[in-house]
Design a protein around this motif. Structure first.
Motif, PDB file in Angstrom:
ATOM      1  N   UNK A   1      32.306 -15.275   8.763  1.00  0.00           N
ATOM      2  CA  UNK A   1      33.007 -15.089  10.030  1.00  0.00           C
ATOM      3  C   UNK A   1      32.599 -16.070  11.163  1.00  0.00           C
ATOM      4  N   UNK A   2      31.244 -16.325  11.000  1.00  0.00           N
ATOM      5  CA  UNK A   2      30.624 -17.183  11.838  1.00  0.00           C
ATOM      6  C   UNK A   2      31.153 -18.577  11.693  1.00  0.00           C
ATOM      7  N   UNK A   3      31.106 -18.882  10.368  1.00  0.00           N
ATOM      8  CA  UNK A   3      32.069 -20.167  10.012  1.00  0.00           C
ATOM      9  C   UNK A   3      33.245 -20.337  10.465  1.00  0.00           C
ATOM     10  N   UNK A   4      34.037 -19.511  10.215  1.00  0.00           N
ATOM     11  CA  UNK A   4      35.353 -19.578  10.948  1.00  0.00           C
ATOM     12  C   UNK A   4      35.296 -19.430  12.499  1.00  0.00           C
ATOM     13  N   UNK A   5      34.598 -18.823  13.218  1.00  0.00           N
ATOM     14  CA  UNK A   5      34.690 -18.954  14.526  1.00  0.00           C
ATOM     15  C   UNK A   5      34.016 -20.252  15.300  1.00  0.00           C
TER      16      UNK A   5
ATOM     17  N   UNK B   1      28.748 -19.357   2.306  1.00  0.00           N
ATOM     18  CA  UNK B   1      29.856 -18.266   2.921  1.00  0.00           C
ATOM     19  C   UNK B   1      30.134 -19.049   4.068  1.00  0.00           C
ATOM     20  N   UNK B   2      29.229 -19.485   4.901  1.00  0.00           N
ATOM     21  CA  UNK B   2      29.462 -20.033   6.219  1.00  0.00           C
ATOM     22  C   UNK B   2      29.970 -21.370   6.008  1.00  0.00           C
ATOM     23  N   UNK B   3      29.619 -22.084   5.224  1.00  0.00           N
ATOM     24  CA  UNK B   3      30.146 -23.573   4.983  1.00  0.00           C
ATOM     25  C   UNK B   3      31.698 -23.196   4.520  1.00  0.00           C
TER      26      UNK B   3
ATOM     27  N   UNK C   1      39.045 -25.089   9.468  1.00  0.00           N
ATOM     28  CA  UNK C   1      39.589 -26.369   9.731  1.00  0.00           C
ATOM     29  C   UNK C   1      38.798 -27.606   9.767  1.00  0.00           C
ATOM     30  N   UNK C   2      37.329 -27.466   9.540  1.00  0.00           N
ATOM     31  CA  UNK C   2      36.553 -28.423   9.737  1.00  0.00           C
ATOM     32  C   UNK C   2      36.494 -29.072   7.974  1.00  0.00           C
ATOM     33  N   UNK C   3      36.246 -30.454   8.241  1.00  0.00           N
ATOM     34  CA  UNK C   3      35.951 -30.807   7.154  1.00  0.00           C
ATOM     35  C   UNK C   3      34.643 -31.480   6.781  1.00  0.00           C
TER      36      UNK C   3
END
Length: 124
Positions: free
Chosen positions: A80-84, A112-114, A121-123
């Motif tokens: 969830x932290x990664x998505x936010x 999981x964060x990655x 949407x990050x690459x």
């Protein structure tokens, strides 16, 4: 003849050595900042950093209101932290980052964060 036994280093020392090796190879720029991860027993923190200017461009953790959960030290909270963080970065015009696992193994909460950041949407 005398035998020499290798001493095992403490976990923090091993993590610090790995982090040093990673930081020698990974650096964030203006067009491709560094996504740095810090993992504690209870929480996970991530920030996007421009190392050339020395600025933090975006930050998110399980302590932020958007990511607070009952259980903050698990894989679901890290994802969830990664998505936010990815949503925050995209709002600020950041699409590409370099991943800095902070000396932690690429496994569990760090992975999981990655994965959450990639889904957001990050690459990298």
């Amino acid at each position: 003849m005398q035998t020499v036994e290798a001493k095992e280093m403490p976990r923090k020392t091993r993590t610090a050595k790995r982090h040093h090796r990673v930081r020698n190879k990974v650096s964030g720029t203006d067009e491709r900042p560094r996504l740095a991860v810090f993992r504690s027993n209870n929480h996970i923190y991530a920030q996007v950093i421009d190392d050339l200017a020395g600025n933090t461009l975006a930050a998110m953790s399980t302590l932020n209101e958007q990511c607070k959960a009952e259980q903050s030290g698990n894989i679901d909270a890290a994802e969830k932290v990664g998505k936010e963080l990815a949503a925050l970065c995209l709002d600020r015009g950041i699409e590409k980052v370099v991943f800095d696992r902070g000396g932690n193994l690429y496994h569990g909460r760090v992975k999981a964060l990655a994965d959450g950041a990639r889904e957001g949407g990050l690459s990298f």
